[in-house]
Structure formats: C-alpha cells, structure tokens
Motif scaffolding. Structure first.
Motif, mmCIF file in Angstrom:
data_model
loop_
_atom_site.group_PDB
_atom_site.id
_atom_site.type_symbol
_atom_site.label_atom_id
_atom_site.label_comp_id
_atom_site.label_asym_id
_atom_site.label_seq_id
_atom_site.Cartn_x
_atom_site.Cartn_y
_atom_site.Cartn_z
ATOM 1 N N UNK A 196 0.818 -1.267 -0.144
ATOM 2 C CA UNK A 196 0.592 -0.342 -0.068
ATOM 3 C C UNK A 196 0.783 0.972 -0.270
ATOM 4 N N UNK A 197 1.678 0.649 0.595
ATOM 5 C CA UNK A 197 3.308 2.349 1.009
ATOM 6 C C UNK A 197 3.843 2.584 -0.611
ATOM 7 N N UNK A 198 4.123 1.771 -0.884
ATOM 8 C CA UNK A 198 5.129 1.739 -2.302
ATOM 9 C C UNK A 198 3.494 1.621 -3.439
ATOM 10 N N UNK A 199 3.932 3.351 -3.388
ATOM 11 C CA UNK A 199 3.335 3.432 -4.786
ATOM 12 C C UNK A 199 3.585 3.227 -6.452
ATOM 13 N N UNK A 200 2.431 3.125 -7.131
ATOM 14 C CA UNK A 200 2.788 3.223 -8.538
ATOM 15 C C UNK A 200 2.668 5.061 -8.868
ATOM 16 N N UNK A 201 4.132 4.794 -10.550
ATOM 17 C CA UNK A 201 4.048 6.183 -10.267
ATOM 18 C C UNK A 201 2.604 6.375 -11.689
ATOM 19 N N UNK A 202 2.289 7.800 -11.996
ATOM 20 C CA UNK A 202 1.263 7.932 -12.345
ATOM 21 C C UNK A 202 1.410 8.998 -13.434
ATOM 22 N N UNK A 203 2.667 9.312 -14.366
ATOM 23 C CA UNK A 203 2.933 10.334 -14.666
ATOM 24 C C UNK A 203 4.074 11.007 -13.895
ATOM 25 N N UNK A 204 4.617 12.255 -15.195
ATOM 26 C CA UNK A 204 5.651 12.938 -14.373
ATOM 27 C C UNK A 204 5.376 13.723 -12.253
ATOM 28 N N UNK A 205 5.952 13.283 -11.811
ATOM 29 C CA UNK A 205 5.634 13.355 -10.410
ATOM 30 C C UNK A 205 4.845 13.059 -9.721
ATOM 31 N N UNK A 206 3.637 11.852 -10.531
ATOM 32 C CA UNK A 206 2.776 11.728 -9.658
ATOM 33 C C UNK A 206 2.723 10.052 -9.722
ATOM 34 N N UNK A 207 1.966 10.246 -8.186
ATOM 35 C CA UNK A 207 1.932 8.348 -7.827
ATOM 36 C C UNK A 207 0.642 8.045 -7.799
ATOM 37 N N UNK A 208 -0.187 7.466 -7.890
ATOM 38 C CA UNK A 208 -1.618 6.313 -7.131
ATOM 39 C C UNK A 208 -1.208 6.086 -6.161
ATOM 40 N N UNK A 209 -1.868 5.809 -5.230
ATOM 41 C CA UNK A 209 -1.963 5.045 -4.217
ATOM 42 C C UNK A 209 -3.655 4.377 -4.063
ATOM 43 N N UNK A 210 -3.359 2.829 -3.677
ATOM 44 C CA UNK A 210 -4.771 2.658 -3.208
ATOM 45 C C UNK A 210 -5.262 2.668 -2.507
ATOM 46 N N UNK A 211 -5.831 3.041 -1.677
ATOM 47 C CA UNK A 211 -7.022 3.743 -0.379
ATOM 48 C C UNK A 211 -7.355 1.962 0.130
ATOM 49 N N UNK A 212 -6.813 1.891 1.973
ATOM 50 C CA UNK A 212 -7.281 0.352 2.435
ATOM 51 C C UNK A 212 -8.553 0.981 3.702
ATOM 52 N N UNK A 213 -9.594 -0.128 3.656
ATOM 53 C CA UNK A 213 -10.892 0.213 4.213
ATOM 54 C C UNK A 213 -10.080 -0.452 5.654
ATOM 55 N N UNK A 214 -9.975 0.523 6.997
ATOM 56 C CA UNK A 214 -10.504 -0.686 8.684
ATOM 57 C C UNK A 214 -10.970 -0.251 9.182
ATOM 58 N N UNK A 215 -12.289 0.096 8.787
ATOM 59 C CA UNK A 215 -13.662 -0.025 9.294
ATOM 60 C C UNK A 215 -13.869 1.527 9.872
ATOM 61 N N UNK A 216 -13.207 2.429 9.531
ATOM 62 C CA UNK A 216 -13.003 3.521 9.885
ATOM 63 C C UNK A 216 -14.319 4.391 9.205
ATOM 64 N N UNK A 217 -15.370 5.431 9.035
ATOM 65 C CA UNK A 217 -15.654 6.169 7.958
ATOM 66 C C UNK A 217 -15.161 7.091 6.680
ATOM 67 N N UNK A 218 -13.460 7.166 6.633
ATOM 68 C CA UNK A 218 -13.421 7.781 5.796
ATOM 69 C C UNK A 218 -11.801 7.132 6.050
ATOM 70 N N UNK A 219 -10.812 7.383 4.886
ATOM 71 C CA UNK A 219 -9.692 6.780 4.842
ATOM 72 C C UNK A 219 -9.005 7.183 6.080
ATOM 73 N N UNK A 220 -8.204 6.286 6.954
ATOM 74 C CA UNK A 220 -7.168 6.805 7.680
ATOM 75 C C UNK A 220 -5.977 7.425 8.137
ATOM 76 N N UNK A 221 -5.858 8.775 8.603
ATOM 77 C CA UNK A 221 -5.460 10.057 7.906
ATOM 78 C C UNK A 221 -3.605 9.313 8.006
ATOM 79 N N UNK A 222 -3.726 8.495 9.076
ATOM 80 C CA UNK A 222 -1.888 8.146 8.809
ATOM 81 C C UNK A 222 -1.155 7.438 7.779
ATOM 82 N N UNK A 223 -2.441 6.858 6.452
ATOM 83 C CA UNK A 223 -2.193 5.805 5.605
ATOM 84 C C UNK A 223 -1.830 7.316 4.169
ATOM 85 N N UNK A 224 -2.247 8.552 4.314
ATOM 86 C CA UNK A 224 -2.629 9.629 3.128
ATOM 87 C C UNK A 224 -0.915 9.985 3.377
#
Length: 284
Positions: free
Chosen positions: A11-39
């Motif tokens: 999850x932490x090793x991101x995929x390149x998505x263009x020049x200086x852009x990276x794509x990260x998937x999100x993980x569902x920890x059961x919280x209402x929103x994405x866990x801030x520590x992940x971002x």
C-alpha cells in the motif's frame, strides 16, 4: 513477512502515474473515512521517490477533506528546492479532483553534529502488556458487531497500550498516554519504508490524548473528532520491527481543538522521532 504486513508495505509503495505523480490505493480499516496515517505515509513515500541520497527529517501536513476509502488517491509532488544539504518537496493528495491533504517534507543528507536528547520516561516492558487486539477480543461481546470487527481484526502494526482506558466507560485522566508499537514480521532494509511506516503508525490513538482530561472517548455520542494537521520529525535511524515507545501528552485544549505531542523511543532509550498534531474535538 506476514501477509497483513505485506499488504501494508504494498500500500505504501506507490505506482508512478505520470511526471512526479503517484497513485495510491486506499485501505478500509472500518473507519468512516480513509485513515489519516495512510495518506501521510503515502505522501511521504511519493515525495521520497523524487529525492536521492537524502532521507526525510521533517514533515508538516494539513488534512483538508475526509478521504474516500473506496477510491485511489493521486499524489502530486512539487520540487520546491534542491540544495547542497537539503531538499524540499510539496505534496498534494487528491481524490476526484479535490485536495484531501497538502504537506511539505524536508530531506537532509547525513552529517555529523552536536548530540543531545530528552530522557526516555519510565514505562513497563512491552512483553508484560496486552495488545489492542487482545483488549478488543476481551470487550467484543460488549460492542456492536461492526465495531467488534474493527477491534479484533489482524493488523500489521501491533500496539500495546500502557494502562488502556475502557472506551465504553471513559474516565477523567491526566493528558498523557503511552503505548509500545512495532511492525509484525520482517521488513526490507529500506530506511524510506521504515519512516513511512512510522508516519503511518504515528496517527493511531494520538488525538485521544487530548480527550483524557474530559472523560470522553471516540464512542461518545455527539462527539466530533478529526485530525486537522500532523507533523513528524525523524531524529535518528530505527527499525519498525523493533519495539518503540510512543509517549504522548496534550498540553492544551481550547475552542474545540486539542493539541497533542509525542516522542518515539527505542528500547535502548534513544529518541528516534517526535510528533505533533492538532485535532478537532467538538462536543455537538
């Protein structure tokens, strides 16, 4: 490496998505929103991809919007400065074209200098404590089914709280908390990954420190809580498979906001990182 830890590393090793852009998937920890520590951890990884020969020594970030855990996140890295000793990067995290986090990271080449640190506070040995997962299993019959799953799930970061509070029966306590943390299983010899993992873990149970004096917990109805910003400084090298003491205090709460500070020590008493965070702690 344990499967649950492997998933976090991926999850932490991101995929390149263009020049200086990276794509990260999100993980569902059961919280209402994405866990801030992940971002936070992914943003640091994105910035680190654009720097060579230097490691992050400080990061300052603001949470702008709640993240959707069912959508990927785009991380745009802006190269602010590359000096002889320091490099600075700005990172913007977006979902659906909207900014959810913005942050700045500074990177420093290794050098020798003056040395001093705060003393490690007293804390019980981690081997004498139960993990959050074990406490969750003991309380499982008393909580709703959805919350039961969150409290008992397998997790890559093991947290062993010192003197944990029952969230169903919160009591007023001094604004101070301690917990031991470590990543489960072996990890690659990548200092960038270890910094990103500590950044990820530093958001767990942090804002709750400012709730201690008020006898409330995240389970209280009418309580709105959210991280507003987060900063972390890396002082010395460490490994996330080793136990780290997370010593936290909250010197102030006012105007619906709680301020929190933290220090990470290894078992030899070496201060390896420090954190601060302001959080929304609003009683509706």
């Amino acid at each position: 490496m344990l499967e649950v830890t492997k998933k976090l590393v991926e999850l932490l090793y991101l995929s390149p998505n263009g020049d200086d852009h990276y794509r990260g998937d999100s993980q569902d920890l059961g919280f209402p929103h994405v866990f801030g520590g992940q971002v936070l951890g992914q943003a640091l990884m994105a910035a680190s991809h654009t720097v060579e020969g230097r490691l992050c020594h400080s990061m300052h970030a603001y949470f702008l919007r709640p993240g959707n855990q069912h959508m990927p996140i785009d991380y745009e890295v802006q190269r602010v400065r590359d000096g002889r000793s320091f490099a600075v990067r700005r990172v913007i995290a977006r979902q659906d074209g909207k900014e959810i986090l913005t942050g700045s990271m500074s990177f420093h080449a290794t050098e020798e200098g003056f040395e001093h640190q705060a003393e490690m506070p007293d804390a019980p040995d981690p081997e004498t404590l139960r993990s959050e997962q074990e406490w969750g299993k003991l309380m499982a019959s008393q909580v709703p089914e959805k919350l039961r799953e969150i409290m008992t799930r397998d997790r890559p970061i093991e947290i062993r709280p010192v003197n944990p509070m029952n969230p169903l029966q919160p009591e007023k306590r001094p604004p101070h908390k301690q917990s031991w943390i470590r990543a489960l299983g072996s990890l690659p010899d990548d200092p960038v990954l270890h910094r990103c993992l500590l950044t990820y873990a530093s958001d767990f149970s942090f804002l709750g420190t400012s709730l201690n004096p008020h006898g409330v917990s995240f389970m209280n109805k009418g309580l709105q809580i959210a991280s507003l910003d987060h900063a972390i400084w890396f002082h010395r090298d460490f490994r996330m498979e080793d136990w780290l003491l997370y010593d936290k205090d909250s010197p102030s709460a006012s105007s619906g906001r709680g301020f929190n500070r933290g220090n990470f020590f290894n078992q030899d008493g070496v201060l390896v990182a420090s954190t601060t965070q302001e959080a929304l702690i609003r009683q509706r």
